[in-house]
Design a protein around this motif. Structure first.
Motif, mmCIF file in Angstrom:
data_model
loop_
_atom_site.group_PDB
_atom_site.id
_atom_site.type_symbol
_atom_site.label_atom_id
_atom_site.label_comp_id
_atom_site.label_asym_id
_atom_site.label_seq_id
_atom_site.Cartn_x
_atom_site.Cartn_y
_atom_site.Cartn_z
ATOM 1 N N TYR A 19 18.078 6.524 10.457
ATOM 2 C CA TYR A 19 16.927 7.461 9.715
ATOM 3 C C TYR A 19 16.351 6.776 8.527
ATOM 4 O O TYR A 19 15.025 6.997 8.365
ATOM 5 N N LYS A 20 17.218 5.949 7.955
ATOM 6 C CA LYS A 20 16.646 5.213 6.736
ATOM 7 C C LYS A 20 15.779 4.368 7.318
ATOM 8 O O LYS A 20 14.358 3.960 6.591
ATOM 9 N N GLN A 21 16.004 3.486 8.405
ATOM 10 C CA GLN A 21 14.976 2.587 8.915
ATOM 11 C C GLN A 21 13.767 3.157 9.367
ATOM 12 O O GLN A 21 12.513 2.727 9.088
ATOM 13 N N GLN A 22 13.672 4.347 9.852
ATOM 14 C CA GLN A 22 12.501 5.078 10.363
ATOM 15 C C GLN A 22 11.553 5.458 9.125
ATOM 16 O O GLN A 22 10.383 5.371 9.118
ATOM 17 N N ASP A 23 12.422 5.882 8.052
ATOM 18 C CA ASP A 23 11.604 6.292 6.735
ATOM 19 C C ASP A 23 11.065 4.801 6.297
ATOM 20 O O ASP A 23 9.920 5.019 5.684
ATOM 21 N N ILE A 24 11.617 3.813 6.326
ATOM 22 C CA ILE A 24 10.945 2.760 5.910
ATOM 23 C C ILE A 24 9.518 2.228 6.665
ATOM 24 O O ILE A 24 8.593 2.069 6.154
ATOM 25 N N ILE A 25 9.749 2.171 8.000
ATOM 26 C CA ILE A 25 8.534 2.047 8.907
ATOM 27 C C ILE A 25 7.614 2.992 8.686
ATOM 28 O O ILE A 25 6.452 2.913 8.500
ATOM 29 N N ALA A 26 7.916 4.465 8.553
ATOM 30 C CA ALA A 26 7.119 5.523 8.308
ATOM 31 C C ALA A 26 6.390 5.247 7.018
ATOM 32 O O ALA A 26 5.168 5.325 7.003
ATOM 33 N N MET A 27 7.020 5.003 5.989
ATOM 34 C CA MET A 27 6.395 4.554 4.709
ATOM 35 C C MET A 27 5.319 3.544 4.861
ATOM 36 O O MET A 27 4.096 3.516 4.226
ATOM 37 N N LYS A 28 5.684 2.370 5.458
ATOM 38 C CA LYS A 28 4.779 1.532 5.605
ATOM 39 C C LYS A 28 3.423 1.922 6.470
ATOM 40 O O LYS A 28 2.091 1.549 5.991
ATOM 41 N N ILE A 29 3.318 2.786 7.338
ATOM 42 C CA ILE A 29 2.385 3.294 8.063
ATOM 43 C C ILE A 29 1.635 4.152 7.261
ATOM 44 O O ILE A 29 0.384 4.162 7.075
ATOM 45 N N ALA A 30 2.193 4.994 6.223
ATOM 46 C CA ALA A 30 1.359 5.863 5.166
ATOM 47 C C ALA A 30 0.844 5.012 4.259
ATOM 48 O O ALA A 30 -0.394 5.502 3.947
ATOM 49 N N GLN A 31 1.341 3.796 4.047
ATOM 50 C CA GLN A 31 0.583 2.969 3.109
ATOM 51 C C GLN A 31 -0.768 2.519 3.760
ATOM 52 O O GLN A 31 -1.574 2.341 2.865
ATOM 53 N N ARG A 32 -0.763 2.014 5.022
ATOM 54 C CA ARG A 32 -1.867 1.877 5.686
ATOM 55 C C ARG A 32 -2.869 2.717 5.560
ATOM 56 O O ARG A 32 -3.985 2.265 5.161
ATOM 57 N N TYR A 33 -2.730 4.039 5.424
ATOM 58 C CA TYR A 33 -3.878 4.920 5.461
ATOM 59 C C TYR A 33 -3.834 5.469 3.808
ATOM 60 O O TYR A 33 -4.796 6.202 3.536
ATOM 61 N N GLY A 34 -3.078 4.957 2.929
ATOM 62 C CA GLY A 34 -3.201 5.338 1.628
ATOM 63 C C GLY A 34 -2.934 6.655 1.384
ATOM 64 O O GLY A 34 -3.479 7.424 0.403
ATOM 65 N N LEU A 35 -1.804 7.409 1.977
ATOM 66 C CA LEU A 35 -1.261 8.767 2.014
ATOM 67 C C LEU A 35 0.315 8.539 1.568
ATOM 68 O O LEU A 35 0.812 9.561 2.249
ATOM 69 N N THR A 36 0.362 7.834 0.641
ATOM 70 C CA THR A 36 2.014 7.758 0.410
ATOM 71 C C THR A 36 2.382 8.846 -0.083
ATOM 72 O O THR A 36 3.429 9.439 -0.032
ATOM 73 N N SER A 37 1.642 9.534 -1.176
ATOM 74 C CA SER A 37 2.146 10.661 -1.766
ATOM 75 C C SER A 37 2.186 11.955 -0.841
ATOM 76 O O SER A 37 3.050 12.731 -1.066
ATOM 77 N N GLU A 38 1.112 11.970 0.175
ATOM 78 C CA GLU A 38 1.395 13.065 1.087
ATOM 79 C C GLU A 38 2.549 12.859 1.819
ATOM 80 O O GLU A 38 3.070 13.929 2.313
ATOM 81 N N TYR A 39 2.836 11.545 2.188
ATOM 82 C CA TYR A 39 4.133 11.324 3.194
ATOM 83 C C TYR A 39 5.195 11.913 2.386
ATOM 84 O O TYR A 39 6.114 12.620 2.953
ATOM 85 N N LYS A 40 5.303 11.421 1.313
ATOM 86 C CA LYS A 40 6.588 11.740 0.352
ATOM 87 C C LYS A 40 6.830 13.548 0.041
ATOM 88 O O LYS A 40 7.684 13.855 0.271
ATOM 89 N N ALA A 41 5.544 14.250 -0.116
ATOM 90 C CA ALA A 41 5.380 15.414 -0.107
ATOM 91 C C ALA A 41 5.926 16.028 1.173
ATOM 92 O O ALA A 41 6.882 17.163 1.141
#
Length: 58
Positions: free
Chosen positions: A8-30
């Motif tokens: 689950y933690k590994q998936q979270d790291i991958i997902a955060m990198k994808i969110a960074q690609r779109y500039g939507l890290t705050s939306e992802y965290k929310a």
């Protein structure tokens, strides 16, 4: 139980990198703070591409 948390933690790291690609890290965290899984959080904001799904496969 320990393997599930690591996966689950590994998936979270991958997902955060994808969110960074779109500039939507705050939306992802929310979305994550509302209890969505990493993949669900990305899908909620339409950030997933077919290639991204392959990153989450074992």
């Amino acid at each position: 139980m320990f393997n599930i948390n690591n996966k689950y933690k590994q998936q979270d790291i991958i997902a955060m990198k994808i969110a960074q690609r779109y500039g939507l890290t705050s939306e992802y965290k929310a979305a994550r703070s509302h209890g969505l899984s990493p993949i669900e959080a990305l899908e909620d904001w339409d950030m997933m591409t077919p290639e991204d799904y392959k990153l989450f496969e074992e």
